[in-house]
Design a protein around this motif. Structure first.
Motif, short mmCIF file in Angstrom:
data_model
loop_
_atom_site.label_atom_id
_atom_site.label_comp_id
_atom_site.label_asym_id
_atom_site.label_seq_id
_atom_site.Cartn_x
_atom_site.Cartn_y
_atom_site.Cartn_z
N ALA A 9 34.63 47.05 41.48
CA ALA A 9 33.66 48.13 41.76
C ALA A 9 33.23 48.84 40.49
O ALA A 9 32.09 49.30 40.39
CB ALA A 9 34.26 49.12 42.75
N GLU A 10 34.10 48.93 39.51
CA GLU A 10 33.75 49.61 38.26
C GLU A 10 32.57 48.93 37.56
O GLU A 10 31.73 49.58 36.97
CB GLU A 10 34.97 49.62 37.32
CG GLU A 10 34.72 50.34 36.02
CD GLU A 10 35.95 50.39 35.12
OE1 GLU A 10 35.76 50.58 33.91
OE2 GLU A 10 37.07 50.22 35.62
N HIS A 11 32.51 47.61 37.66
CA HIS A 11 31.43 46.85 37.03
C HIS A 11 30.40 46.34 38.03
O HIS A 11 29.47 45.61 37.66
CB HIS A 11 32.01 45.67 36.23
CG HIS A 11 32.86 46.10 35.10
ND1 HIS A 11 34.24 46.06 35.15
CD2 HIS A 11 32.53 46.63 33.89
CE1 HIS A 11 34.73 46.53 34.01
NE2 HIS A 11 33.71 46.88 33.23
N GLY A 12 30.55 46.69 39.31
CA GLY A 12 29.58 46.31 40.32
C GLY A 12 29.47 44.81 40.53
O GLY A 12 28.37 44.26 40.49
N ARG A 13 30.60 44.17 40.76
CA ARG A 13 30.57 42.71 40.97
C ARG A 13 31.81 42.26 41.74
O ARG A 13 32.86 42.87 41.66
CB ARG A 13 30.50 41.97 39.65
CG ARG A 13 31.73 42.23 38.79
CD ARG A 13 31.62 41.63 37.42
NE ARG A 13 32.86 41.91 36.69
CZ ARG A 13 33.24 41.29 35.61
NH1 ARG A 13 32.48 40.36 35.09
NH2 ARG A 13 34.37 41.61 35.03
N TRP A 14 31.62 41.20 42.51
CA TRP A 14 32.76 40.51 43.08
C TRP A 14 33.06 39.35 42.14
O TRP A 14 32.14 38.68 41.65
CB TRP A 14 32.44 39.97 44.47
CG TRP A 14 32.58 40.98 45.55
CD1 TRP A 14 33.74 41.36 46.17
CD2 TRP A 14 31.55 41.74 46.17
NE1 TRP A 14 33.48 42.32 47.13
CE2 TRP A 14 32.13 42.56 47.14
CE3 TRP A 14 30.16 41.81 45.98
CZ2 TRP A 14 31.40 43.43 47.94
CZ3 TRP A 14 29.43 42.67 46.76
CH2 TRP A 14 30.05 43.47 47.72
N VAL A 15 34.33 39.11 41.89
CA VAL A 15 34.74 38.06 40.96
C VAL A 15 35.70 37.12 41.68
O VAL A 15 36.65 37.55 42.33
CB VAL A 15 35.46 38.68 39.73
CG1 VAL A 15 35.90 37.59 38.76
CG2 VAL A 15 34.56 39.68 39.04
N ALA A 16 35.44 35.81 41.53
CA ALA A 16 36.37 34.79 42.03
C ALA A 16 37.23 34.37 40.85
O ALA A 16 36.71 34.02 39.78
CB ALA A 16 35.61 33.59 42.59
N THR A 17 38.53 34.44 41.06
CA THR A 17 39.46 34.07 40.00
C THR A 17 40.34 32.93 40.46
O THR A 17 40.67 32.80 41.63
CB THR A 17 40.34 35.26 39.57
OG1 THR A 17 41.13 35.68 40.68
CG2 THR A 17 39.50 36.41 39.06
N LEU A 18 40.72 32.13 39.50
CA LEU A 18 41.69 31.06 39.69
C LEU A 18 42.80 31.37 38.72
O LEU A 18 42.64 31.21 37.51
CB LEU A 18 41.05 29.70 39.41
CG LEU A 18 41.89 28.47 39.67
CD1 LEU A 18 42.33 28.42 41.13
CD2 LEU A 18 41.11 27.21 39.33
N GLY A 19 43.90 31.90 39.25
CA GLY A 19 44.94 32.43 38.38
C GLY A 19 44.37 33.64 37.66
O GLY A 19 43.80 34.53 38.26
N ALA A 20 44.49 33.66 36.34
CA ALA A 20 43.98 34.78 35.54
C ALA A 20 42.55 34.56 35.07
O ALA A 20 41.96 35.43 34.43
CB ALA A 20 44.89 35.00 34.34
N GLU A 21 41.97 33.41 35.39
CA GLU A 21 40.65 33.06 34.89
C GLU A 21 39.54 33.40 35.89
O GLU A 21 39.59 32.97 37.04
CB GLU A 21 40.60 31.56 34.58
CG GLU A 21 39.34 31.10 33.95
CD GLU A 21 39.37 29.61 33.61
OE1 GLU A 21 38.38 29.15 33.03
OE2 GLU A 21 40.35 28.92 33.93
N ALA A 22 38.54 34.15 35.44
CA ALA A 22 37.36 34.43 36.25
C ALA A 22 36.46 33.21 36.19
O ALA A 22 36.04 32.80 35.11
CB ALA A 22 36.63 35.67 35.74
N ILE A 23 36.17 32.63 37.36
CA ILE A 23 35.37 31.39 37.37
C ILE A 23 34.01 31.57 38.06
O ILE A 23 33.17 30.67 38.00
CB ILE A 23 36.15 30.23 38.00
CG1 ILE A 23 36.48 30.50 39.47
CG2 ILE A 23 37.40 29.92 37.19
CD1 ILE A 23 37.04 29.29 40.20
N ALA A 24 33.81 32.70 38.72
CA ALA A 24 32.52 32.95 39.39
C ALA A 24 32.37 34.45 39.62
O ALA A 24 33.36 35.17 39.68
CB ALA A 24 32.46 32.20 40.72
#
Length: 153
Positions: A43-58
């Motif tokens: 919410a701080e950056h206004g985005r939903w993030v898909a992560t795989l482990g510690a890596e943001a992939i989408a």
């Protein structure tokens, strides 16, 4: 440094086309990606993030406008395309929005294509401000009022 807006638009369009091509037409029972993804609302950056482990992939950035959620553009790391990452990200975002009771305005054509293939989410689209990426297109509730409004207000 000069920014070439036309080149940036081409890259953005190619990214969108690649993600849409990776979507398939199967039902929600097959929405999950090939991996165990976490989808978090940053919410701080206004985005939903898909992560795989510690890596943001989408990611799927958003803004709140007039009480609705405006979904901007879906991005998936090219190394993770064709594994249903965008499909799972979008479905989980839409489910979270449904739980909040908010409506959506769609700028992102990937979200529009996802809803076209999964019409059970059509009710989330704001009928007055569906957005340029909304699919299927909705008739304005009040054509005289909305004809003067282009895009978001």
């Amino acid at each position: 440094m000069t920014i070439n807006l036309e080149a940036e638009a081409v890259v953005r369009d190619e990214n969108t086309a690649a993600i849409i091509a990776a979507l398939d037409e199967s039902g929600l029972s097959e929405v999950e990606s090939s991996w165990e993804l976490d989808v978090i609302n940053d919410a701080e950056h206004g985005r939903w993030v898909a992560t795989l482990g510690a890596e943001a992939i989408a990611e799927l950035p958003y803004r709140f406008v007039g009480g609705r959620v405006v979904l901007l553009t879906t991005w998936v790391d090219p190394a993770y395309r064709n594994h249903r990452v965008a499909t799972e990200l979008v479905s989980r975002v839409l489910n979270e929005i449904r739980e909040s009771g908010k409506k959506i305005t769609i700028i992102c054509p990937v979200v529009g294509e996802f809803i076209a293939r999964n019409p059970q989410y059509t009710d989330l689209i704001d009928k007055i401000h569906p957005g340029s990426g909304a699919y299927p297109k909705h008739e304005p509730v009040n054509p005289e009022k909305t004809a003067a409004v282009s895009g978001l207000d």
